[in-house]
Design a protein around this motif. Sequence first.
Motif, PDB file in Angstrom:
ATOM      1  N   MET A   1       0.831  -1.184   0.000  1.00 41.01           N
ATOM      2  CA  MET A   1       0.000   0.000   0.000  1.00 41.01           C
ATOM      3  C   MET A   1       0.871   1.240   0.000  1.00 41.01           C
ATOM      4  N   ALA A   2       0.682   2.051  -0.975  1.00 37.31           N
ATOM      5  CA  ALA A   2       1.463   3.283  -1.068  1.00 37.31           C
ATOM      6  C   ALA A   2       0.720   4.400  -0.353  1.00 37.31           C
ATOM      7  N   SER A   3       1.422   5.067   0.538  1.00 42.11           N
ATOM      8  CA  SER A   3       0.794   6.198   1.225  1.00 42.11           C
ATOM      9  C   SER A   3       1.258   7.481   0.567  1.00 42.11           C
ATOM     10  N   LYS A   4       0.373   8.448   0.538  1.00 43.21           N
ATOM     11  CA  LYS A   4       0.693   9.722  -0.084  1.00 43.21           C
ATOM     12  C   LYS A   4       1.547  10.536   0.875  1.00 43.21           C
ATOM     13  N   LYS A   5       2.729  10.910   0.444  1.00 42.82           N
ATOM     14  CA  LYS A   5       3.617  11.708   1.277  1.00 42.82           C
ATOM     15  C   LYS A   5       3.515  13.163   0.864  1.00 42.82           C
ATOM     16  N   THR A   6       3.406  14.021   1.847  1.00 40.02           N
ATOM     17  CA  THR A   6       3.371  15.449   1.576  1.00 40.02           C
ATOM     18  C   THR A   6       4.694  16.054   2.004  1.00 40.02           C
ATOM     19  N   ARG A   7       5.128  17.021   1.250  1.00 41.15           N
ATOM     20  CA  ARG A   7       6.370  17.695   1.587  1.00 41.15           C
ATOM     21  C   ARG A   7       6.096  18.751   2.641  1.00 41.15           C
ATOM     22  N   PRO A   8       6.885  18.754   3.701  1.00 45.34           N
ATOM     23  CA  PRO A   8       6.707  19.799   4.709  1.00 45.34           C
ATOM     24  C   PRO A   8       7.062  21.160   4.123  1.00 45.34           C
ATOM     25  N   THR A   9       6.320  22.175   4.541  1.00 49.01           N
ATOM     26  CA  THR A   9       6.572  23.520   4.037  1.00 49.01           C
ATOM     27  C   THR A   9       7.008  24.425   5.182  1.00 49.01           C
ATOM     28  N   GLY A  10       7.619  25.508   4.823  1.00 51.27           N
ATOM     29  CA  GLY A  10       8.062  26.467   5.829  1.00 51.27           C
ATOM     30  C   GLY A  10       9.440  26.128   6.367  1.00 51.27           C
ATOM     31  N   ARG A  11       9.808  26.847   7.401  1.00 50.74           N
ATOM     32  CA  ARG A  11      11.125  26.647   8.009  1.00 50.74           C
ATOM     33  C   ARG A  11      11.186  25.316   8.752  1.00 50.74           C
ATOM     34  N   LEU A  12      12.386  24.794   8.887  1.00 44.14           N
ATOM     35  CA  LEU A  12      12.614  23.621   9.717  1.00 44.14           C
ATOM     36  C   LEU A  12      13.100  24.110  11.068  1.00 44.14           C
ATOM     37  N   LEU A  13      12.374  23.770  12.130  1.00 43.55           N
ATOM     38  CA  LEU A  13      12.701  24.233  13.468  1.00 43.55           C
ATOM     39  C   LEU A  13      13.474  23.178  14.235  1.00 43.55           C
ATOM     40  N   THR A  14      14.385  23.619  15.076  1.00 44.11           N
ATOM     41  CA  THR A  14      15.072  22.695  15.972  1.00 44.11           C
ATOM     42  C   THR A  14      14.082  22.291  17.063  1.00 44.11           C
ATOM     43  N   VAL A  15      14.441  21.278  17.821  1.00 43.80           N
ATOM     44  CA  VAL A  15      13.590  20.845  18.920  1.00 43.80           C
ATOM     45  C   VAL A  15      13.434  21.979  19.929  1.00 43.80           C
ATOM     46  N   ALA A  16      14.504  22.711  20.174  1.00 43.61           N
ATOM     47  CA  ALA A  16      14.453  23.832  21.114  1.00 43.61           C
ATOM     48  C   ALA A  16      13.504  24.924  20.616  1.00 43.61           C
ATOM     49  N   GLN A  17      13.539  25.231  19.330  1.00 43.83           N
ATOM     50  CA  GLN A  17      12.647  26.247  18.772  1.00 43.83           C
ATOM     51  C   GLN A  17      11.194  25.790  18.832  1.00 43.83           C
ATOM     52  N   ALA A  18      10.950  24.501  18.561  1.00 44.07           N
ATOM     53  CA  ALA A  18       9.590  23.962  18.637  1.00 44.07           C
ATOM     54  C   ALA A  18       9.083  24.015  20.073  1.00 44.07           C
ATOM     55  N   ALA A  19       9.942  23.687  21.021  1.00 43.68           N
ATOM     56  CA  ALA A  19       9.558  23.735  22.432  1.00 43.68           C
ATOM     57  C   ALA A  19       9.233  25.160  22.853  1.00 43.68           C
ATOM     58  N   GLU A  20      10.012  26.101  22.379  1.00 38.11           N
ATOM     59  CA  GLU A  20       9.762  27.512  22.700  1.00 38.11           C
ATOM     60  C   GLU A  20       8.412  27.947  22.141  1.00 38.11           C
TER      61      GLU A  20
END
Length: 74
Positions: free
Chosen positions: A1-20
């Motif tokens: 079964m093939a699942s549809k993958k979507t490309r993430p958009t926007g900036r890539l955040l570090t774990v610290a930035q996501a936590a903030e």
Amino acid sequence: MASKKTRPTGRLLTVAQAAERLNTSERYPRRLIEERRITFVKVGRHVRIPESALDEFITAGTVEPVSLRIRGAA
């Protein structure tokens, strides 16, 4: 079964930035990653969370307020 993958958009955040952004410690986004509850990107040995994935996570957890109707009120 093939699942549809979507490309993430926007900036890539570090774990610290996501936590903030979530106003939590770094432990919470790391747990979300470990439990596969949020989309993440591996860049070498580093983990990044797309800004769009964080937005989707926040939107999915948003609870709208309920307006109560009082009986007998005119």
